[in-house]
Design an enzyme around this catalytic site. Structure first.
Site, PDB file in Angstrom:
ATOM      1  N   ARG A 162     -14.880  20.181   1.697  1.00 29.98           N
ATOM      2  CA  ARG A 162     -13.972  19.219   2.326  1.00 29.98           C
ATOM      3  C   ARG A 162     -14.567  18.703   3.624  1.00 29.98           C
ATOM      4  NH1 ARG A 162      -9.539  22.112   3.538  1.00 29.98           N
ATOM      5  NH2 ARG A 162      -9.717  21.852   5.789  1.00 29.98           N
TER       6      ARG A 162
ATOM      7  N   ASP B   6     -12.180  -4.382   7.425  1.00 28.26           N
ATOM      8  CA  ASP B   6     -12.262  -4.065   6.000  1.00 28.26           C
ATOM      9  C   ASP B   6     -13.236  -5.075   5.402  1.00 28.26           C
ATOM     10  OD1 ASP B   6     -11.892  -3.941   3.238  1.00 28.26           O
ATOM     11  OD2 ASP B   6      -9.787  -3.347   3.420  1.00 28.26           O
TER      12      ASP B   6
ATOM     13  N   TYR C 111      -4.869  -6.249   3.152  1.00 27.29           N
ATOM     14  CA  TYR C 111      -4.616  -5.581   1.869  1.00 27.29           C
ATOM     15  C   TYR C 111      -3.226  -4.937   1.853  1.00 27.29           C
ATOM     16  CZ  TYR C 111      -5.273  -2.279  -1.966  1.00 27.29           C
ATOM     17  OH  TYR C 111      -5.132  -1.556  -3.116  1.00 27.29           O
TER      18      TYR C 111
ATOM     19  N   LYS D 219     -14.586  -0.785  -5.346  1.00 29.74           N
ATOM     20  CA  LYS D 219     -14.890  -2.168  -5.693  1.00 29.74           C
ATOM     21  C   LYS D 219     -16.410  -2.386  -5.793  1.00 29.74           C
ATOM     22  CE  LYS D 219     -10.468  -2.136  -5.133  1.00 29.74           C
ATOM     23  NZ  LYS D 219      -9.795  -2.589  -3.921  1.00 29.74           N
TER      24      LYS D 219
HETATM   25  C1  LIG Z   1      -8.772  -2.123  -3.105  1.00 34.38           C
HETATM   26  C2  LIG Z   1      -8.781  -2.418  -1.675  1.00 34.38           C
HETATM   27  C3  LIG Z   1      -8.398  -1.451  -0.732  1.00 34.38           C
HETATM   28  C4  LIG Z   1      -7.887  -0.088  -1.125  1.00 34.38           C
HETATM   29  O1  LIG Z   1      -8.870   0.667  -1.770  1.00 34.38           O
HETATM   30  P1  LIG Z   1      -8.529   1.847  -2.811  1.00 34.38           P
HETATM   31  O2  LIG Z   1      -9.875   2.353  -3.187  1.00 34.38           O
HETATM   32  O3  LIG Z   1      -7.752   1.242  -3.936  1.00 34.38           O
HETATM   33  O4  LIG Z   1      -7.715   2.854  -2.072  1.00 34.38           O
HETATM   34  C5  LIG Z   1      -8.481  -1.788   0.600  1.00 34.38           C
HETATM   35  N1  LIG Z   1      -8.888  -3.006   1.011  1.00 34.38           N
HETATM   36  C6  LIG Z   1      -9.247  -3.956   0.128  1.00 34.38           C
HETATM   37  C7  LIG Z   1      -9.687  -5.284   0.647  1.00 34.38           C
HETATM   38  C8  LIG Z   1      -9.212  -3.704  -1.233  1.00 34.38           C
HETATM   39  O5  LIG Z   1      -9.559  -4.661  -2.104  1.00 34.38           O
END
Ligand SMILES: *Cc1c(COP(=O)(O)O)cnc(C)c1O
Length: 372
Positions: free
Chosen positions: A38, A163, A91, A188
């Site tokens: 962890r 982000d 998001y 992603k």
């Molecule tokens: C999908 C996404 C998230 C969240 O990510 P997870 O892996 O689903 O927790 C955050 N920001 C953006 C821009 C995203 O497309």
């Protein structure tokens, strides 16, 4: 035995053994070495370093999801009474964290439309602890001019986070514009194959210590198997992004000229309101685009159901092209009035362009549009 594995094996271990108590004490005291997964794990370390290198930071911190990365990075940097300034277009999960959860603990959050730079600047001028950005945004691909906002926030002593999921480290390098902490949903583009849920934070020394400590306590650490798959994905990241940039541009131009499409949103199109910023700030315009079908909700649904090569699914950034209607899933909670404010029409379709032959994708869109 001579010869070593060319690829680091997956370190599926929860704990680490020591030859002596002194060795264990030494690792605990120095922080150098492994004790418990962890805290740190070699498979996770490998992908953390790879993404940190791509983003130009010294450290990466791997998480079990993008939301674990976002919530941990934020919690590591705020206390009751602090203030976060961010954008309305963030998001959905982040929006709920900022609107629903953080205020319960006395953290104030102010969310402004990202295109309203004047108000955003005025809010920064009032004083803040964290400036939290996202660019390009979902689903209208608005691009935020990072540098002036980051500079203004730094003058107030704030930490600047972004982000960077939609852009990927190949298309956008936020460190060049003064950002302190870069966050990815590795689910992603980094993973890139729709087969893992993972997150990543990149930053330098002082922020690293805070966020690493918080991850150790909150427990949202990346799993070694997800780390292995993320590492495998990253080996083709640049190739994939190059292809996706190219195809998305072609598809955006095709849609922009199609009589059954009333509007196409892609930062690489000169008609996009943020095209000049995108051209300056991004190395590529990305693989995400959206468009409005000339028709009502039912007709748009019919279009979606007629797509063959392009899969109907949420998520993005992988090898397979995915399309969805934001109001049926990611934006379902918005009232009709807020939907209108956000510019998310019932005929809006978001497309994540994959790495398939671009002509096949255009053919697929064309045949489905005939059904409208
Ligand atoms: C999908 C996404 C998230 C969240 O990510 P997870 O892996 O689903 O927790 C955050 N920001 C953006 C821009 C995203 O497309």
């Amino acid at each position: 035995m001579k010869g070593k594995p060319a690829i680091l094996p997956v370190h599926m271990t929860a704990t680490y053994k020591f030859d002596s108590s002194d060795d264990l004490i030494d690792v605990v005291q120095s922080g150098e070495g492994y004790i418990y997964s962890r805290w740190d794990n070699p498979s996770v370390k490998e992908v953390e370093q790879a993404v940190a290198d791509l983003e130009g930071f010294t450290h990466g911190i791997g998480f079990s999801s993008g939301m674990a990365a976002i919530s941990t990075a934020i919690l590591a940097h705020v206390t009751a009474g602090n203030r976060i300034v961010s954008m309305q277009e963030i998001y959905g999960g982040t929006y709920e964290l900022f609107n629903g959860i953080l205020p319960k603990f006395g953290v104030k959050t102010t969310l402004i439309n990202c295109w309203d730079i004047k108000t955003l600047m005025a809010e920064i001028e009032k004083g803040l602890d964290v400036l939290y950005l996202e660019s390009p945004t979902n689903p209208l691909l608005r691009v935020v001019d990072i540098r002036p906002l980051a500079d203004a926030a730094h003058k107030k002593g704030a930490v600047v986070m972004i982000d960077n999921t939609f852009a990927s480290p190949i298309n956008q390098h936020p460190i060049d514009f003064g950002v302190d902490v870069v966050i990815h949903s590795a689910t992603k583009y980094l993973g890139g194959h729709h087969d893992i849920t993972a997150g990543m934070v990149c930053c330098n020394g002082p922020h690293y210590k805070k966020i690493w400590n918080c991850r150790k306590i909150m427990g949202g650490t990346m799993d070694p198997m997800a780390a292995f798959l993320a590492m495998r994905g990253i080996r083709t990241l640049e190739l994939r992004i190059r292809q996706q940039n190219q195809s998305a541009m072609k598809i955006a131009s095709f849609l922009a000229g199609h009589k059954k499409i009333s509007h196409t949103y892609y930062p690489g199109l000169e008609t996009h309101p943020d095209y000049p910023i995108a051209r300056r700030q991004m190395k590529g315009f990305g693989g995400m685009l959206s468009f409005i079908v000339k028709g009502d909700f039912e007709q748009t649904k019919g279009f979606m159901d007629t797509l063959k090569t392009i899969h109907l699914a949420t998520s993005l950034g992988g090898v397979t092209s995915l399309a969805n209607q934001p109001i049926t899933n990611t934006h379902v909670a918005l009232s009709p009035e807020n939907r209108k404010k956000a510019g998310v029409s019932e005929s809006l379709v978001r497309l994540s362009v994959g790495i398939e032959d671009c002509d096949l994708l255009i053919e697929d869109l064309d045949q489905a549009l005939k059904a409208v």
